[in-house]
Design a protein around this motif. Structure first.
Motif, PDB file in Angstrom:
ATOM      1  N   GLY A 199       0.806  -1.215   0.000  1.00 50.37           N
ATOM      2  CA  GLY A 199       0.000   0.000   0.000  1.00 50.37           C
ATOM      3  C   GLY A 199       0.837   1.262   0.000  1.00 50.37           C
ATOM      4  O   GLY A 199       0.477   2.251  -0.646  1.00 50.37           O
ATOM      5  N   LEU A 200       1.981   1.248   0.726  1.00 49.07           N
ATOM      6  CA  LEU A 200       2.836   2.430   0.762  1.00 49.07           C
ATOM      7  C   LEU A 200       3.459   2.709  -0.596  1.00 49.07           C
ATOM      8  O   LEU A 200       3.650   3.873  -0.973  1.00 49.07           O
ATOM      9  CB  LEU A 200       3.929   2.246   1.823  1.00 49.07           C
ATOM     10  N   PHE A 201       3.763   1.656  -1.328  1.00 48.34           N
ATOM     11  CA  PHE A 201       4.334   1.833  -2.663  1.00 48.34           C
ATOM     12  C   PHE A 201       3.366   2.606  -3.567  1.00 48.34           C
ATOM     13  O   PHE A 201       3.758   3.525  -4.287  1.00 48.34           O
ATOM     14  CB  PHE A 201       4.658   0.465  -3.269  1.00 48.34           C
ATOM     15  N   LEU A 202       2.083   2.240  -3.528  1.00 44.28           N
ATOM     16  CA  LEU A 202       1.083   2.938  -4.334  1.00 44.28           C
ATOM     17  C   LEU A 202       0.703   4.269  -3.718  1.00 44.28           C
ATOM     18  O   LEU A 202       0.370   5.230  -4.442  1.00 44.28           O
ATOM     19  CB  LEU A 202      -0.161   2.049  -4.478  1.00 44.28           C
ATOM     20  N   LEU A 203       0.766   4.370  -2.400  1.00 44.90           N
ATOM     21  CA  LEU A 203       0.378   5.596  -1.713  1.00 44.90           C
ATOM     22  C   LEU A 203       1.258   6.773  -2.114  1.00 44.90           C
ATOM     23  O   LEU A 203       0.751   7.876  -2.378  1.00 44.90           O
ATOM     24  CB  LEU A 203       0.442   5.377  -0.201  1.00 44.90           C
ATOM     25  N   PHE A 483      -9.110   1.658  -1.485  1.00 44.11           N
ATOM     26  CA  PHE A 483      -9.231   2.373  -0.224  1.00 44.11           C
ATOM     27  C   PHE A 483      -8.740   1.520   0.946  1.00 44.11           C
ATOM     28  O   PHE A 483      -8.019   2.006   1.823  1.00 44.11           O
ATOM     29  CB  PHE A 483     -10.689   2.773   0.010  1.00 44.11           C
ATOM     30  N   CYS A 484      -9.131   0.257   0.969  1.00 45.80           N
ATOM     31  CA  CYS A 484      -8.716  -0.618   2.069  1.00 45.80           C
ATOM     32  C   CYS A 484      -7.211  -0.870   2.068  1.00 45.80           C
ATOM     33  O   CYS A 484      -6.623  -1.124   3.133  1.00 45.80           O
ATOM     34  CB  CYS A 484      -9.465  -1.944   1.984  1.00 45.80           C
ATOM     35  N   ARG A 485      -6.580  -0.829   0.908  1.00 46.02           N
ATOM     36  CA  ARG A 485      -5.139  -1.073   0.851  1.00 46.02           C
ATOM     37  C   ARG A 485      -4.330   0.190   1.102  1.00 46.02           C
ATOM     38  O   ARG A 485      -3.169   0.111   1.526  1.00 46.02           O
ATOM     39  CB  ARG A 485      -4.774  -1.653  -0.515  1.00 46.02           C
ATOM     40  N   LEU A 486      -4.913   1.364   0.840  1.00 40.90           N
ATOM     41  CA  LEU A 486      -4.170   2.614   0.981  1.00 40.90           C
ATOM     42  C   LEU A 486      -4.324   3.232   2.368  1.00 40.90           C
ATOM     43  O   LEU A 486      -3.413   3.922   2.833  1.00 40.90           O
ATOM     44  CB  LEU A 486      -4.638   3.623  -0.079  1.00 40.90           C
ATOM     45  N   PRO A 488      -4.541   1.990   5.684  1.00 37.25           N
ATOM     46  CA  PRO A 488      -3.622   1.642   6.793  1.00 37.25           C
ATOM     47  C   PRO A 488      -2.213   2.210   6.628  1.00 37.25           C
ATOM     48  O   PRO A 488      -1.685   2.804   7.589  1.00 37.25           O
ATOM     49  CB  PRO A 488      -3.640   0.111   6.782  1.00 37.25           C
ATOM     50  N   PRO A 489      -1.534   2.064   5.469  1.00 39.88           N
ATOM     51  CA  PRO A 489      -0.210   2.690   5.371  1.00 39.88           C
ATOM     52  C   PRO A 489      -0.260   4.208   5.429  1.00 39.88           C
ATOM     53  O   PRO A 489       0.682   4.842   5.920  1.00 39.88           O
ATOM     54  CB  PRO A 489       0.318   2.201   4.007  1.00 39.88           C
ATOM     55  N   LEU A 490      -1.355   4.829   4.970  1.00 40.39           N
ATOM     56  CA  LEU A 490      -1.474   6.287   5.075  1.00 40.39           C
ATOM     57  C   LEU A 490      -1.532   6.711   6.539  1.00 40.39           C
ATOM     58  O   LEU A 490      -0.887   7.699   6.936  1.00 40.39           O
ATOM     59  CB  LEU A 490      -2.722   6.749   4.322  1.00 40.39           C
ATOM     60  N   CYS A 491      -2.277   5.974   7.358  1.00 44.21           N
ATOM     61  CA  CYS A 491      -2.370   6.316   8.776  1.00 44.21           C
ATOM     62  C   CYS A 491      -1.042   6.072   9.498  1.00 44.21           C
ATOM     63  O   CYS A 491      -0.645   6.869  10.361  1.00 44.21           O
ATOM     64  CB  CYS A 491      -3.483   5.508   9.429  1.00 44.21           C
ATOM     65  N   LEU A 492      -0.363   4.984   9.156  1.00 45.02           N
ATOM     66  CA  LEU A 492       0.958   4.756   9.752  1.00 45.02           C
ATOM     67  C   LEU A 492       1.949   5.835   9.352  1.00 45.02           C
ATOM     68  O   LEU A 492       2.773   6.280  10.160  1.00 45.02           O
ATOM     69  CB  LEU A 492       1.476   3.380   9.336  1.00 45.02           C
ATOM     70  N   ASN A 493       1.878   6.255   8.103  1.00 45.52           N
ATOM     71  CA  ASN A 493       2.748   7.336   7.660  1.00 45.52           C
ATOM     72  C   ASN A 493       2.435   8.631   8.394  1.00 45.52           C
ATOM     73  O   ASN A 493       3.354   9.388   8.767  1.00 45.52           O
ATOM     74  CB  ASN A 493       2.597   7.524   6.149  1.00 45.52           C
ATOM     75  N   PHE A 494       1.160   8.894   8.639  1.00 43.89           N
ATOM     76  CA  PHE A 494       0.790  10.095   9.388  1.00 43.89           C
ATOM     77  C   PHE A 494       1.291  10.023  10.827  1.00 43.89           C
ATOM     78  O   PHE A 494       1.780  11.026  11.372  1.00 43.89           O
ATOM     79  CB  PHE A 494      -0.727  10.269   9.357  1.00 43.89           C
ATOM     80  N   GLY A 530      14.411   1.128   6.869  1.00 43.34           N
ATOM     81  CA  GLY A 530      14.845   1.535   5.538  1.00 43.34           C
ATOM     82  C   GLY A 530      13.713   1.991   4.648  1.00 43.34           C
ATOM     83  O   GLY A 530      13.584   3.176   4.323  1.00 43.34           O
ATOM     84  N   PHE A 531      12.840   1.060   4.275  1.00 48.08           N
ATOM     85  CA  PHE A 531      11.804   1.368   3.290  1.00 48.08           C
ATOM     86  C   PHE A 531      10.813   2.395   3.819  1.00 48.08           C
ATOM     87  O   PHE A 531      10.453   3.343   3.118  1.00 48.08           O
ATOM     88  CB  PHE A 531      11.076   0.072   2.915  1.00 48.08           C
ATOM     89  N   TYR A 532      10.344   2.242   5.068  1.00 49.80           N
ATOM     90  CA  TYR A 532       9.353   3.150   5.621  1.00 49.80           C
ATOM     91  C   TYR A 532       9.898   4.560   5.838  1.00 49.80           C
ATOM     92  O   TYR A 532       9.124   5.514   5.937  1.00 49.80           O
ATOM     93  CB  TYR A 532       8.835   2.613   6.960  1.00 49.80           C
ATOM     94  N   ILE A 533      11.207   4.707   5.911  1.00 51.59           N
ATOM     95  CA  ILE A 533      11.803   6.023   6.174  1.00 51.59           C
ATOM     96  C   ILE A 533      12.225   6.717   4.888  1.00 51.59           C
ATOM     97  O   ILE A 533      11.941   7.913   4.685  1.00 51.59           O
ATOM     98  CB  ILE A 533      13.006   5.879   7.130  1.00 51.59           C
ATOM     99  N   TYR A 534      12.875   5.993   3.991  1.00 52.59           N
ATOM    100  CA  TYR A 534      13.466   6.649   2.822  1.00 52.59           C
ATOM    101  C   TYR A 534      12.557   6.634   1.595  1.00 52.59           C
ATOM    102  O   TYR A 534      12.663   7.513   0.744  1.00 52.59           O
ATOM    103  CB  TYR A 534      14.801   5.978   2.483  1.00 52.59           C
TER     104      TYR A 534
END
Length: 687
Positions: A199-203, A483-486, A488-494, A530-534
């Motif tokens: 989801g983060l990749f597409l987000l 929506f369901c895939r985007l 959760p990673p959007l909220c974690l990113n926030f 790594g991935f979640y930060i950069y």
């Protein structure tokens, strides 16, 4: 207010999801399972977005209580005034913690963890298992439940195999480290991490587009000249799509006519042919019946069951596409006429907005009173431009804050993320309302940037969200999956942006209930560190690409024409659209003048109330044949029929030959849009 805020948000979010579903879907005609799955997926995703700020404020309050409990009690100073200086030297100053006030939206312990667990796992079950299956089921052309289920399983086997391969790869990576012991909790964390990584990749792709395109669209929309030129461009493209859809529908109906003529009524495949005929527009069905009676003696090649399944699928797609283009064409015409009226009103000395054609919608008296022609003139010609530009500037500042925070949120000393700075400042003052407002505005803007891109994006003709109840079942369910895939990673990113996720901020703080359900991302260190930060830093590169319209230019080179101001093809399409609007305006003006002349002629002749076009009128005249005024009524019927024939002949010269009453998905005379979807017979319409 304990739990009251949660209950209010649950109800409001449900109404919001139902409103959006009513706008894009057809609640009366589409399948119940499709509507239920889409509504549930949208509802759960919006719940996560609206309740997360309440979770943040509750967590900050718990952290404040914990800090006060762990704080040492300050030593009491003596009361003598002559001992003040000695006391300062003997007893060092100890900061007295401020009392923690319970926030108005405080949610009691034990509610949010259960709530997040139910919401998250239900949404994941929908997006990875149920909705893909229902998507293939609704698009299948099979004539039985068993056939539809078989088709759906075969189509989704590839996707399920891909997901399983990714999960097994991550499982092998964890098992290769002997210091890690695989438990059920860690397996859940691995699955959540895999889903959030996808989801983060597409987000980031969608977010990079929305952060630039939304402020720019409002800034450009403040110019009526730009809007009118872009509308001309859309009209030219839509005319081509409309012609292609009509041609495709005619070809498919020709194949259906051949099958209808070859399969007789006593054949075993006749039920399948009848099911296909129910999906065809009424005018085509009537023509097929006439042609079948005329060619009763001809014998054609009998189709196969697989051929009928493919034809059924083509009919559903062709009819839906034809309906979408027809409704969009009518909407674009009204929009172009309105923008041309705005251009005329700007150069007029009279401060009243004049419409070229009366609006087909029946507005209430409140709307007519508050939005008078004078008020409409001031809004369209004076205030609209400045309001849109002010809104564009505010959105541009928010976009800049998001981009800066996405590139610096990993820095905790000093704190560089602007959203983290605002939240920490409000936390020091124990201002929970300010914390919730900052969180709500921030996450809402992120969701608008991402979700609006989902609503705007178009993947050929397979995925396309169309308003006015014209979105097909496949697109509705696909949007629910996204929506369901985007979300959760959007909220974690926030949560990472405001430094409330310990896996990113590396702070010893109480975790939010939402983060505790997600599990510790440190199980896979190369993803959490790594991935979640950069990877979110790529949003800056995508913003530059969107600002210079690199994606639109690439699509333009591939033959998918996009609106680019400095392109020759765009200029040609704008000129073509302007000419099409001129023709449609002239045609509509002639039809309106003809109607006015006929009304005036009828009034001069003294004929009132006899239109001869409604079945009620014919029924009343027929039932009263024995009355004393039978001869007069018969003469009225004869005149009305002649007038109806003359009216139809004039309409055939001014409009395309089509029947609004016979076609289910045509725009009605009252200005409302009906649906081309077949009538709903049960959970699945053609089973």
């Amino acid at each position: 207010m304990s739990g009251a805020a949660l209950a209010v948000v649950v109800v409001v979010v449900f109404l919001l999801a139902l409103f959006l579903l009513q706008r894009y879907g057809d609640l009366r005609k589409q399948q119940r399972m499709v509507l239920l799955g889409t509504l549930l997926s949208w509802y759960l995703c919006f719940l996560i977005v609206f309740i997360l700020p309440l979770d943040v404020s509750t967590t900050i309050y718990k952290q404040c209580v914990l800090d006060n409990a762990n704080h040492s009690t300050p030593v009491t100073q003596p009361r003598g005034s002559n001992q003040i200086e000695d006391n300062f030297s003997a007893y060092p100053a100890v900061s007295i913690p401020k009392a923690c006030e319970e926030p108005w939206s405080y949610i009691p312990d034990g509610i949010l963890p259960v709530f997040w667990r139910v919401v998250y796992w239900t949404s994941q079950f929908l997006t990875w298992l149920l909705l893909p299956f229902m998507q293939s089921y609704a698009r299948s052309g099979a004539f039985s439940r068993i056939g539809k289920i078989k088709t759906a399983l075969i189509e989704n086997a590839i996707y399920y195999g891909t997901y399983l391969l990714i999960f097994i790869s991550l499982l092998i990576y964890v098992a290769a480290h002997p210091q890690w012991q695989l438990s059920w909790t860690e397996l859940q964390t691995i699955g959540i991490t895999a889903a959030n990584t996808w989801g983060l990749f597409l987000l980031v792709l969608l977010l990079g587009y929305g952060l630039v395109e939304i402020p720019r669209s409002y800034w450009l929309s403040s110019s009526h000249g730009y809007l009118l030129a872009k509308t001309y461009f859309k009209v030219a493209k839509m005319a081509t799509e409309k012609a292609a859809a009509e041609e495709n529908l005619a070809d498919v109906m020709e194949d259906v006519a051949g099958v209808h003529g070859s399969v007789r009524y006593n054949h075993c495949l006749r039920k399948c042919v009848d099911t296909i005929l129910t999906k065809c527009p009424p005018e085509y069905r009537e023509e097929m019946e006439k042609n079948t009676e005329n060619s009763a003696g001809e014998q054609n090649v009998l189709p196969t069951k697989r051929g009928l399944v493919n034809l059924h699928k083509k009919v559903i797609s062709a009819v839906q596409r034809h309906s979408q283009t027809r409704v969009q064409w009518a909407i674009l015409l009204d929009e172009a006429f309105h923008l041309e009226d705005v251009a005329k009103s700007q150069s007029s000395s009279v401060r009243q907005f004049v419409h070229s054609f009366p609006s087909p919608h029946r507005h209430s008296w409140i709307h007519r009173f508050t939005y008078s022609p004078t008020a409409e003139w001031y809004w369209e010609c004076v205030f609209r431009q400045s309001s849109f530009r002010l809104l564009a500037v505010l959105l541009c500042l928010l976009s800049a804050a998001v981009v800066w925070s996405e590139c610096t949120f990993f820095s905790t000393s000093p704190v560089l993320s602007l959203f983290a700075v605002f939240v920490q400042m409000a936390e020091k003052r124990h201002n929970y309302i300010c914390i919730e407002m900052v969180c709500f505005v921030s996450i809402l803007f992120l969701c608008v940037c991402v979700y609006s891109t989902v609503f705007r994006i178009r993947v050929f003709n397979y995925y396309y969200l169309v308003p006015h109840h014209q979105t097909d079942a496949y697109s509705l369910q696909f949007s629910g999956m996204l929506f369901c895939r985007l979300t959760p990673p959007l909220c974690l990113n926030f949560l990472g942006l405001i430094h409330m996720d310990s896996a990113i901020s590396h702070q010893d703080r109480i975790q939010t209930s939402y983060t505790s359900i997600m599990g510790s991302m440190r199980v896979l260190s190369f993803i959490s560190d790594g991935f979640y930060i950069y990877y979110p830093m790529l949003v800056l590169l995508l913003c530059f690409a969107t600002f210079y319209s690199l994606g639109s230019r690439c699509l333009n080179l591939l033959g998918f024409h996009q609106y680019i101001t400095d392109d020759d093809m765009t200029s040609d399409l704008v000129d073509e659209g302007r000419e099409l609007i001129r023709r449609e305006r002239r045609r509509r003006q002639k039809a309106e003048d003809g109607g006015n002349q006929r009304s005036a002629w009828r009034e001069r002749c003294g004929i009132h109330g006899a239109t001869g076009r409604t079945r009620v009128g014919y029924t009343e005249l027929k039932d009263n044949q024995s009355s004393p005024v039978t001869e007069i009524k018969n003469s009225v019927i004869t005149f009305a029929r002649r007038d109806g024939e003359t009216d139809e002949q004039q309409r055939s010269l001014l409009h395309d030959r089509s029947s609004d009453e016979g076609s289910p998905n045509r725009r009605s005379r009252g200005g409302h849009y009906l649906s081309l979807s077949p009538s709903r017979m049960g959970i699945f319409d053609d089973v």
